[in-house]
Each structure stands twice: as structure tokens, then as C-alpha cells.
Design an enzyme around this catalytic site. Structure first.
Site, PDB file in Angstrom:
ATOM      1  N   LYS A  87      -5.811  -7.954   4.301  1.00 23.62           N
ATOM      2  CA  LYS A  87      -6.056  -6.535   4.073  1.00 23.62           C
ATOM      3  C   LYS A  87      -7.556  -6.275   4.189  1.00 23.62           C
ATOM      4  O   LYS A  87      -8.366  -7.112   3.784  1.00 23.62           O
ATOM      5  CB  LYS A  87      -5.562  -6.137   2.683  1.00 23.62           C
ATOM      6  CG  LYS A  87      -4.048  -6.252   2.500  1.00 23.62           C
ATOM      7  CD  LYS A  87      -3.308  -5.157   3.227  1.00 23.62           C
ATOM      8  CE  LYS A  87      -1.817  -5.197   2.903  1.00 23.62           C
ATOM      9  NZ  LYS A  87      -1.066  -4.137   3.603  1.00 23.62           N
ATOM     10  N   ASP A 107      -5.064  -5.426   8.202  1.00 23.07           N
ATOM     11  CA  ASP A 107      -4.300  -4.213   7.868  1.00 23.07           C
ATOM     12  C   ASP A 107      -5.175  -3.336   6.976  1.00 23.07           C
ATOM     13  O   ASP A 107      -5.586  -3.759   5.894  1.00 23.07           O
ATOM     14  CB  ASP A 107      -3.006  -4.599   7.136  1.00 23.07           C
ATOM     15  CG  ASP A 107      -2.084  -3.407   6.877  1.00 23.07           C
ATOM     16  OD1 ASP A 107      -2.453  -2.263   7.251  1.00 23.07           O
ATOM     17  OD2 ASP A 107      -1.002  -3.610   6.298  1.00 23.07           O
ATOM     18  N   GLY A 120       6.983  -6.099   5.623  1.00 23.60           N
ATOM     19  CA  GLY A 120       7.638  -6.403   4.352  1.00 23.60           C
ATOM     20  C   GLY A 120       7.144  -5.441   3.297  1.00 23.60           C
ATOM     21  O   GLY A 120       6.122  -4.773   3.478  1.00 23.60           O
TER      22      GLY A 120
END
Ligand code: OSB
Ligand code: MG
Length: 382
Positions: A177, A202, A304
Site C-alpha cells: 500500500k 495500491d 480480496g
């Protein structure tokens, strides 16, 4: 020219059985460690589960919403409302899943709520037929690639330690992240230590087009993709950004349906699509998107929602579908939980591969004692 076969034609013809009981059960499981994104830090998983009972057969499905709207607009509260007050009354025995899909389209959005019911019905039908879910989906059994999503860490050293552990376990790819102010230097440090690692980032929508020059610095690190750099609701500005980047953009939050995926591809807003079956309304829409992308050379993977063993197993079965070409966010159960509500847990096998749980339905057993231990709400709807 013949029309290409829809990947869900067979599923749409399946008949809905008579349902004797419907329950919504909310469980709360502590995470082994907090999970942080650019938007929020979660310390536990509060999952709303659907229990369908039909002729003595019990099927469980998981709603992938959170209690809060910090990843997606749906919450456990909105999903409960939409399931209870709008969707459930549309489900009638003897109708086909295709007809139900048509009825569900009258309810605008709320894909996670819809997915909970649709997936539950598919799992129930698979159990009643005595076949694995993937077989019902018309897919061959195969091993699934693994991937881990590493949340924001307090220090670069802690990040490096987490990546080190993931690499040692054999994960096929690592996602980290990022957020504004915690990006370029952190990615550089990981890349320097792991030159050959399949690595991606991300941002969960933390940047704007004004950050284009800054984001272009990520091109130096040979990332497989940058996931959702711009707003959770944007497609168009991603198309402008993609033109400025060498690295592929992957859309997550922005894609709610096949139509969204088609628009994103037509605009050149992404070169890769993250499919979360819940976010797009269930397994059937996921398969349609994956096939649509495959036909156009666009890679797809399964995201997910740090699911319990129920949702995790659904994601694993889904990844046998045509189009899922890249490792997804499918990590070991132990990455999130010491004790899950389902058995067996997901573990990486030799070479980092994940075996599909064997047996009818999703192949994992929901352990009643663990449900009772973790339940914070139990509601019989029918
Ligand atoms: O953006 O992909 C995301 C978890 C919750 C909400 C959003 C995201 C995530 C993850 C973790 O990245 C995926 C997983 O390990 O299940
Ligand atoms: Mg994401």
C-alpha cells in the site's frame, strides 16, 4: 459470425431451490495485526454471513462489505437493509438464476449485497448437486497463484521485514500500500532489496492528476501495476494519467460492473482490472468481466477483502475462470487470523501455489463452535 458463448449461460439456467431458512450472522474476528490503507486502518474483520438452509443442506456465503464506508459505499448496515428489505423477496423457488439476475438489476448498485445472495445460492446448488463450486461454474480444477497485500507500515524497516517474510514464504507477487508522503522512497527501498520480485502498489485513490509528475517517478521501479491511483469514483482521469505513465494502471474501486470495465478499457483508463466478486455483484458478473477482458488482452486478477475462510474460498474457486491471468490478493489465512471460522485454512503449498479446497460447494467446513464464539449478531430473516 457466431456470438461468443457467454461464460455464465449455464449458470443462468440453474433453478433456485426452495429455501427453508435464511439467517444473517455477523461475526467479528481480530486481525493478527492492524491493516492500513491510505484511507483507514482496520484492526478486525466484521463480516456479515448469509446462512441458507434448504432440505437439510446448509450453505454459507460472506458479504464482503465492512462496517464502515472507507473502502466502498456499501457497509454491513446498507447490505443488511438491501438484502432484508429488497433482495430477499425477489428470490423465489423454481425461477432461474438468470431471472433473479434480471430482477436484481432493478435494484441500483449494492453489488456486495447482491453477491451475498447470488453466491449463497450458487454454493447451495453446488452442495445439493454434490459438486465443487468450480465445477458448477464449468471450470477445471487447477492450482491458484498467491499474492499478498501488505498494509502501510510505520517504518521502512517494518515494511522490508514484511516483504522479506512474504518472499520467504514463496508468494508469487507482493502488493504494498502507498499514500501521499509514503511512496517513492518506500518503493525504492523494497525494489533495491528485492530486484526480481513481482511487485505492485495500491494507493486506494489517494492521488489527483496534479500528482502526475510525482507518480511518473514510480515508472523507475518496474512495478507490475499501480492500483487505483486516483479517486475511487473516477475512470476518465485515469485515462489521462495512463497516457503519462509507462507502468500499467489497474482499477479496483472504480469498477462496479461489466459496463464500467468496458468503459475503462475503451477509454484506456487501465491495462489491468482487479475483480472483487462482491464489488461487481457476484460470481456471474465477475466471470463476464474476466471473459470480456480476456477477449481484449486485458489481464485480470482477483482482489480480496481480507475475507474469512468463506469469502477466501469463493475467491479461490472464482480464479479458475477464464481471464484470471495474474496472481490475486489471495494470501494465507494466517496473514489475517489466528483462528478462522472455516477449516481448513488457506496455506501456500510448494512453489507458492494454493490448492483448491476439495469437496462439494466451496470445499471448506464452517465450524459451528467458532461461529458461535465470534458471532456478535444473529438474525433469522425467513
Ligand atoms: O484496496 O485491495 C484493496 C482490503 C480491504 C479493502 C481494500 C483493499 C484491501 C486489500 C487486501 O488490499 C486484500 C486481501 O488481502 O484480502
Ligand atoms: Mg485495491
Amino acid at each position: 459470425m457466431t456470438q461468443p458463448q457467454s461464460p455464465t449461460a449455464g449458470l443462468e439456467r440453474l433453478l433456485i431451490p426452495k429455501i427453508d431458512h435464511v439467517d444473517l450472522v455477523t461475526v467479528k474476528l481480530p486481525f493478527v495485526a492492524p491493516f492500513g490503507t491510505s484511507v483507514y486502518v482496520w484492526t478486525d474483520k466484521e463480516a456479515m454471513l448469509l446462512r441458507l438452509e434448504s432440505g437439510g443442506v446448509i450453505a454459507w456465503s460472506e458479504c464482503v462489505s465492512d462496517p464502515d464506508p472507507f473502502y466502498f459505499y456499501e457497509t454491513n448496515g446498507t447490505a443488511r437493509h438491501i438484502i432484508k428489505d429488497f433482495l430477499l423477496s425477489l428470490v423465489e423457488p423454481g425461477m432461474t438464476l438468470g431471472e433473479l439476475d434480471g430482477r436484481f438489476r432493478h435494484v441500483r448498485g449494492h453489488g456486495m449485497a447482491k453477491a451475498t445472495i447470488e453466491n449463497g445460492l450458487l454454493i447451495l446448488i453446488a452442495l445439493q448437486k454434490g459438486v465443487p463450486l468450480l465445477e458448477l461454474l464449468g471450470r477445471p480444477a487447477r492450482k491458484i497463484m498467491s499474492g499478498i497485500s501488505i498494509g502501510l507500515k510505520e517504518t521502512p524497516d517494518k515494511l522490508l521485514a514484511a516483504v522479506e517474510q512474504a518472499v520467504a514464504k514463496g508468494y508469487h507477487r507482493v502488493k504494498m500500500k502507498i499514500k501521499k508522503g509514503q511512496d517513492i522512497d518506500w518503493v525504492r527501498a523494497v525494489r533495491a532489496r528485492f530486484p526480481g520480485l513481482r511487485l505492485m502498489v495500491d494507493a486506494n485513490g489517494d492521488y489527483s492528476l496534479a500528482d502526475t509528475a510525482h507518480l511518473r517517478k514510480l515508472d523507475a521501479f518496474d512495478l507490475t501495476m499501480i492500483e487505483q491511483p486516483l479517486s475511487y469514483s473516477d475512470i476518465y482521469e485515469h485515462s489521462l494519467l495512463q497516457k503519462e505513465l509507462r507502468t500499467a494502471i489497474c482499477l479496483d474501486e472504480s469498477i462496479h460492473s461489466l459496463a464500467d470495465a468496458a468503459a475503462a478499457i475503451a477509454l484506456g483508463a487501465c491495462r489491468i482490472v482487479n475483480i472483487k466478486q462482491g464489488r461487481v455483484g457476484g460470481l456471474m458478473e465477475s466471470m463476464r468481466i474476466a471473459k470480456y477482458c480476456a477477449d481484449r488482452g486485458v489481464d485480470v486478477w482477483s482482489g480480496g477483502m481480507d475475507e474469512t475462510g468463506i469469502g477466501r474460498a469463493v475467491n479461490i474457486h472464482l480464479q479458475t475462470a477464464e481471464g484470471f491471468t495474474l496472481p490475486g490478493d489471495t494470501s494465507e489465512t494466517s496473514n489475517y487470523f489466528d483462528e478462522d471460522i472455516a477449516d481448513p485454512p488457506v496455506v501456500l503449498g510448494a512453489g507458492g501455489w494454493i490448492e483448491i479446497p476439495e469437496g462439494p460447494g466451496i470445499g471448506v467446513r464452517v465450524v459451528p463452535d467458532r461461529i458461535l464464539k465470534r458471532a456478535i449478531r444473529w438474525e433469522r430473516l425467513r
